[in-house]
Scaffold this active site. Structure first.
Site, PDB file in Angstrom:
ATOM      1  N   THR A 144       0.823  -1.214   0.039  1.00  0.00           N
ATOM      2  CA  THR A 144      -0.079  -0.060   0.146  1.00  0.00           C
ATOM      3  C   THR A 144       1.030   1.004  -0.027  1.00  0.00           C
ATOM      4  OG1 THR A 144      -1.383   1.301   1.496  1.00  0.00           O
ATOM      5  CG2 THR A 144      -0.172  -0.288   2.432  1.00  0.00           C
ATOM      6  N   ASP A 145       0.299   2.262  -0.393  1.00  0.00           N
ATOM      7  CA  ASP A 145       1.121   3.715  -0.430  1.00  0.00           C
ATOM      8  C   ASP A 145       1.006   4.077   1.092  1.00  0.00           C
ATOM      9  OD1 ASP A 145      -1.661   4.378   0.128  1.00  0.00           O
ATOM     10  OD2 ASP A 145      -1.692   5.924  -1.561  1.00  0.00           O
ATOM     11  N   GLU A 146       0.368   3.616   1.932  1.00  0.00           N
ATOM     12  CA  GLU A 146       0.333   3.962   3.312  1.00  0.00           C
ATOM     13  C   GLU A 146       1.980   3.899   4.031  1.00  0.00           C
ATOM     14  OE1 GLU A 146      -2.978   3.175   5.623  1.00  0.00           O
ATOM     15  OE2 GLU A 146      -4.305   3.306   4.333  1.00  0.00           O
ATOM     16  N   TYR A 153      -1.499  -0.602  11.160  1.00  0.00           N
ATOM     17  CA  TYR A 153      -1.785  -1.369   9.813  1.00  0.00           C
ATOM     18  C   TYR A 153      -0.472  -0.977   8.854  1.00  0.00           C
ATOM     19  CZ  TYR A 153      -3.093  -1.807   4.997  1.00  0.00           C
ATOM     20  OH  TYR A 153      -3.156  -1.981   3.641  1.00  0.00           O
ATOM     21  N   LYS A 170       2.376  -3.267   7.046  1.00  0.00           N
ATOM     22  CA  LYS A 170       2.657  -3.483   5.702  1.00  0.00           C
ATOM     23  C   LYS A 170       4.099  -3.159   5.465  1.00  0.00           C
ATOM     24  CE  LYS A 170       0.162  -4.561   2.982  1.00  0.00           C
ATOM     25  NZ  LYS A 170      -0.148  -5.815   2.453  1.00  0.00           N
TER      26      LYS A 170
HETATM   27  P1  NAD Z   1      -9.624  -7.383   2.531  1.00  0.00           P
HETATM   28  O1  NAD Z   1      -9.641  -7.050   4.031  1.00  0.00           O
HETATM   29  O2  NAD Z   1     -10.994  -7.094   1.687  1.00  0.00           O
HETATM   30  O3  NAD Z   1      -9.459  -8.921   2.326  1.00  0.00           O
HETATM   31  C1  NAD Z   1      -8.210  -9.510   2.892  1.00  0.00           C
HETATM   32  C2  NAD Z   1      -8.353 -11.197   2.711  1.00  0.00           C
HETATM   33  O4  NAD Z   1      -7.297 -11.665   3.291  1.00  0.00           O
HETATM   34  C3  NAD Z   1      -9.805 -11.451   3.325  1.00  0.00           C
HETATM   35  O5  NAD Z   1     -10.256 -12.545   2.500  1.00  0.00           O
HETATM   36  C4  NAD Z   1      -9.048 -12.258   4.310  1.00  0.00           C
HETATM   37  O6  NAD Z   1      -9.837 -13.430   5.097  1.00  0.00           O
HETATM   38  C5  NAD Z   1      -7.719 -12.813   4.060  1.00  0.00           C
HETATM   39  N1  NAD Z   1      -6.776 -12.861   5.141  1.00  0.00           N
HETATM   40  C6  NAD Z   1      -6.574 -12.103   6.295  1.00  0.00           C
HETATM   41  N2  NAD Z   1      -5.667 -12.803   7.058  1.00  0.00           N
HETATM   42  C7  NAD Z   1      -5.270 -13.859   6.457  1.00  0.00           C
HETATM   43  C8  NAD Z   1      -4.510 -14.870   6.973  1.00  0.00           C
HETATM   44  N3  NAD Z   1      -3.729 -14.891   7.907  1.00  0.00           N
HETATM   45  N4  NAD Z   1      -3.980 -15.824   6.106  1.00  0.00           N
HETATM   46  C9  NAD Z   1      -4.646 -15.902   4.666  1.00  0.00           C
HETATM   47  N5  NAD Z   1      -5.857 -14.925   4.448  1.00  0.00           N
HETATM   48  C10 NAD Z   1      -6.096 -14.032   5.280  1.00  0.00           C
HETATM   49  O7  NAD Z   1      -8.375  -6.691   1.991  1.00  0.00           O
HETATM   50  P2  NAD Z   1      -8.290  -5.920   0.552  1.00  0.00           P
HETATM   51  O8  NAD Z   1      -8.940  -4.427   0.844  1.00  0.00           O
HETATM   52  O9  NAD Z   1      -8.781  -6.638  -0.565  1.00  0.00           O
HETATM   53  O10 NAD Z   1      -6.671  -5.852   0.344  1.00  0.00           O
HETATM   54  C11 NAD Z   1      -5.889  -6.834  -0.040  1.00  0.00           C
HETATM   55  C12 NAD Z   1      -4.292  -6.331  -0.384  1.00  0.00           C
HETATM   56  O11 NAD Z   1      -4.273  -5.130  -0.991  1.00  0.00           O
HETATM   57  C13 NAD Z   1      -3.789  -5.993   1.042  1.00  0.00           C
HETATM   58  O12 NAD Z   1      -2.742  -6.657   1.193  1.00  0.00           O
HETATM   59  C14 NAD Z   1      -3.873  -4.808   1.397  1.00  0.00           C
HETATM   60  O13 NAD Z   1      -2.923  -4.366   2.320  1.00  0.00           O
HETATM   61  C15 NAD Z   1      -3.575  -4.206  -0.186  1.00  0.00           C
HETATM   62  N6  NAD Z   1      -4.190  -2.853  -0.348  1.00  0.00           N
HETATM   63  C16 NAD Z   1      -5.394  -2.513  -0.358  1.00  0.00           C
HETATM   64  C17 NAD Z   1      -5.602  -1.322  -0.676  1.00  0.00           C
HETATM   65  C18 NAD Z   1      -7.317  -0.859  -0.493  1.00  0.00           C
HETATM   66  O14 NAD Z   1      -7.479   0.211  -0.827  1.00  0.00           O
HETATM   67  N7  NAD Z   1      -8.180  -1.793   0.026  1.00  0.00           N
HETATM   68  C19 NAD Z   1      -5.048  -0.412  -1.230  1.00  0.00           C
HETATM   69  C20 NAD Z   1      -3.527  -0.704  -1.378  1.00  0.00           C
HETATM   70  C21 NAD Z   1      -3.193  -1.974  -0.815  1.00  0.00           C
HETATM   71  O1  TDX Z   2     -16.878   6.022   8.251  1.00  0.00           O
HETATM   72  C1  TDX Z   2     -15.737   6.631   7.667  1.00  0.00           C
HETATM   73  N1  TDX Z   2     -15.634   7.861   7.526  1.00  0.00           N
HETATM   74  C2  TDX Z   2     -14.624   8.614   7.141  1.00  0.00           C
HETATM   75  O2  TDX Z   2     -14.378   9.910   7.028  1.00  0.00           O
HETATM   76  C3  TDX Z   2     -14.486   5.707   6.934  1.00  0.00           C
HETATM   77  C4  TDX Z   2     -14.488   4.181   7.365  1.00  0.00           C
HETATM   78  C5  TDX Z   2     -13.255   6.281   6.848  1.00  0.00           C
HETATM   79  N2  TDX Z   2     -13.324   7.549   6.742  1.00  0.00           N
HETATM   80  C6  TDX Z   2     -12.011   8.346   5.841  1.00  0.00           C
HETATM   81  C7  TDX Z   2     -10.815   7.880   6.746  1.00  0.00           C
HETATM   82  C8  TDX Z   2      -9.904   8.175   5.425  1.00  0.00           C
HETATM   83  O3  TDX Z   2      -9.318   9.346   5.265  1.00  0.00           O
HETATM   84  O4  TDX Z   2     -12.039   8.090   4.747  1.00  0.00           O
HETATM   85  C9  TDX Z   2     -10.725   7.498   4.094  1.00  0.00           C
HETATM   86  C10 TDX Z   2     -10.567   6.237   3.703  1.00  0.00           C
HETATM   87  O5  TDX Z   2     -10.997   5.623   4.751  1.00  0.00           O
HETATM   88  P1  TDX Z   2     -10.708   3.931   4.823  1.00  0.00           P
HETATM   89  O6  TDX Z   2     -11.534   3.263   3.552  1.00  0.00           O
HETATM   90  O7  TDX Z   2     -10.699   3.206   6.194  1.00  0.00           O
HETATM   91  O8  TDX Z   2      -9.248   3.651   4.108  1.00  0.00           O
HETATM   92  P2  TDX Z   2      -7.739   4.371   4.346  1.00  0.00           P
HETATM   93  O9  TDX Z   2      -7.625   4.240   5.839  1.00  0.00           O
HETATM   94  O10 TDX Z   2      -7.393   5.315   3.414  1.00  0.00           O
HETATM   95  O11 TDX Z   2      -7.052   2.785   4.089  1.00  0.00           O
HETATM   96  C11 TDX Z   2      -7.433   2.236   2.595  1.00  0.00           C
HETATM   97  O12 TDX Z   2      -6.401   2.340   1.745  1.00  0.00           O
HETATM   98  C12 TDX Z   2      -5.156   2.044   1.762  1.00  0.00           C
HETATM   99  C13 TDX Z   2      -7.388   0.630   2.797  1.00  0.00           C
HETATM  100  O13 TDX Z   2      -8.282   0.301   3.831  1.00  0.00           O
HETATM  101  C14 TDX Z   2      -6.173   0.117   3.400  1.00  0.00           C
HETATM  102  O14 TDX Z   2      -6.031  -1.162   3.464  1.00  0.00           O
HETATM  103  C15 TDX Z   2      -5.204   0.450   2.040  1.00  0.00           C
HETATM  104  O15 TDX Z   2      -3.874  -0.077   2.172  1.00  0.00           O
END
Ligand code: NAD
Ligand code: TDX
Length: 333
Positions: free
Chosen positions: A120-122, A147, A151
């Site tokens: 992630t960019d975080e 988190y 990562k």
């Molecule tokens: P998500 O939370 O929707 O899904 C995560 C999945 O991983 C779930 O199915 C969960 O059951 C599985 N999991 C959790 N712990 C596990 C373990 N110990 N062993 C096997 N499986 C396990 O997450 P997502 O949003 O789909 O994110 C997927 C990946 O992308 C993550 O690595 C996250 O850091 C990265 N990522 C997400 C975002 C975003 O905006 N959602 C952005 C950048 C990077």
């Molecule tokens: O109810 C809400 N109200 C609100 O204002 C929630 C859930 C979030 N927020 C804000 C917090 C953040 O600035 O919205 C923005 C996005 O929040 P999230 O969806 O929780 O995402 P963020 O914390 O930015 O992280 C996401 O992007 C990077 C993913 O959850 C991560 O897994 C990924 O790595």
């Protein structure tokens, strides 16, 4: 080609599996997923006959060894992913994101299997709100939350295994994803499903924080681009120039859903809330020729609203529990 997709029952992983089944019939897929609260097996219903599914944790060396042996590549999406949860209980993040990645690395090393690690960019921390700078592959790591620190640790482990043990791995750091099958705890699905449930959306603080949004299909196309043409040992940033404040995203959702512009609640801000993320993805575009295809964020948000409207059965069962947990946390603050 036989790939193991860890976290394939989660948001991005399930979209990756569905897209791969649809576009690459020659690829055999094994999903390894622990089926935590964040998973939804129904996301894979339509492709279930076309894949192998193993329930297990990436932190379990025996399961991982068995699944990785004989694969050509592993794509590691598995992680604990919600910042808010990491503030109330960091330990699952340490276990899955750090220890789990190390277990995977050991297995791909033993079996000489290619790894693509999804990050992630975080990991870079945040940027000032009103500045032109964006993250690049050279930006120093400065994670803020448990988190993002977990990562960041996982990325460091991957680089150490590449350098010390010649593991064949690549890393990508992507910006915020949106699209179908995203868990209702996350910002965009939470607000859409609140409105569909007759609840008001919840904005943290003033909503000035900026996220750089990318459609999940663009992210997954970039992952395949890196699997196909990425250079081993390298890192690629993935982003689609989709910077928008939370307030602006919420305004669009309210408008699309026919609600008044002020029909939301301001709730207490997240501790340590990162101000702004912004990705410069020119390396991926220049060196590997990737381009996002969902350039219109408003159109993407409209499609996403439509998806949650049509797929109530997918999200409704978990919704009340997620909101109850948010309410508990709010009163504890
Ligand atoms: P998500 O939370 O929707 O899904 C995560 C999945 O991983 C779930 O199915 C969960 O059951 C599985 N999991 C959790 N712990 C596990 C373990 N110990 N062993 C096997 N499986 C396990 O997450 P997502 O949003 O789909 O994110 C997927 C990946 O992308 C993550 O690595 C996250 O850091 C990265 N990522 C997400 C975002 C975003 O905006 N959602 C952005 C950048 C990077
Ligand atoms: O109810 C809400 N109200 C609100 O204002 C929630 C859930 C979030 N927020 C804000 C917090 C953040 O600035 O919205 C923005 C996005 O929040 P999230 O969806 O929780 O995402 P963020 O914390 O930015 O992280 C996401 O992007 C990077 C993913 O959850 C991560 O897994 C990924 O790595």
């Amino acid at each position: 080609m036989h790939i193991v997709v860890t976290g394939g029952a989660g948001f991005i992983g399930a979209n990756f599996v569905r897209r791969t089944v649809a576009t690459r019939p020659d690829v055999r897929i094994t999903v390894l997923d622990a089926l935590t609260y964040a998973a939804n097996e129904a996301s894979l219903d339509e492709v279930r006959e076309r894949i192998d599914f193993v329930k297990g944790s990436i932190a379990d060396p025996a399961v991982v060894d068995e699944v990785v042996a004989g694969a050509d590549a592993v794509v590691n999406f598995a992680a604990d992913t919600h910042n808010d949860n990491s503030l109330s209980d960091p330990w699952p993040f340490v276990d899955t994101n750090i220890r789990g990645t190390a277990v995977l690395l050991d297995a791909v090393r033993r079996h000489d299997v290619r790894l693509h690690h999804i990050s992630t960019d975080e990991v870079f921390g945040d940027l000032p709100l009103d500045a032109p700078e964006r993250f690049t592959e050279d930006t120093p790591y400065r994670p803020s939350s448990p988190y993002s620190a977990s990562k960041a640790s996982s990325d460091h482990l991957v680089r150490a295994w590449v350098r010390s043990f010649d593991v064949r791995a690549t890393i990508s750091n992507c910006s915020n994803n949106y699209g179908p099958y995203q868990h209702v705890e996350k910002f965009i699905p939470r607000q859409i499903t609140n409105i569909l449930s007759g609840e008001r959306p919840k904005l943290y603080g003033a909503g000035a924080n900026v996220r750089d949004w990318i459609h999940v299909d663009d992210h997954n196309d970039a992952v395949w681009t890196i699997l196909d043409r990425g250079e081993i040992g390298e890192t690629y940033l993935i982003g689609a120039d989709g910077e928008r404040s939370n307030r602006e995203v919420l305004r669009t959702l309210l408008e699309v859903m026919g609600r008044p512009a002020d029909d939301f609640d301001v709730v207490p801000d997240r501790a340590g809330h990162d101000l702004r993320y912004a990705i410069d993805s020119s390396r991926l575009r220049r060196e590997l020729g990737w381009q996002p295809t969902h350039a219109d964020l408003d159109a993407g948000l409209r499609d996403t609203v439509e998806w949650y409207r049509r797929n109530r059965a997918w999200w409704e069962p978990g919704k009340a529990g997620v909101e109850a947990a948010y309410a508990r946390r709010e009163t504890a603050r």
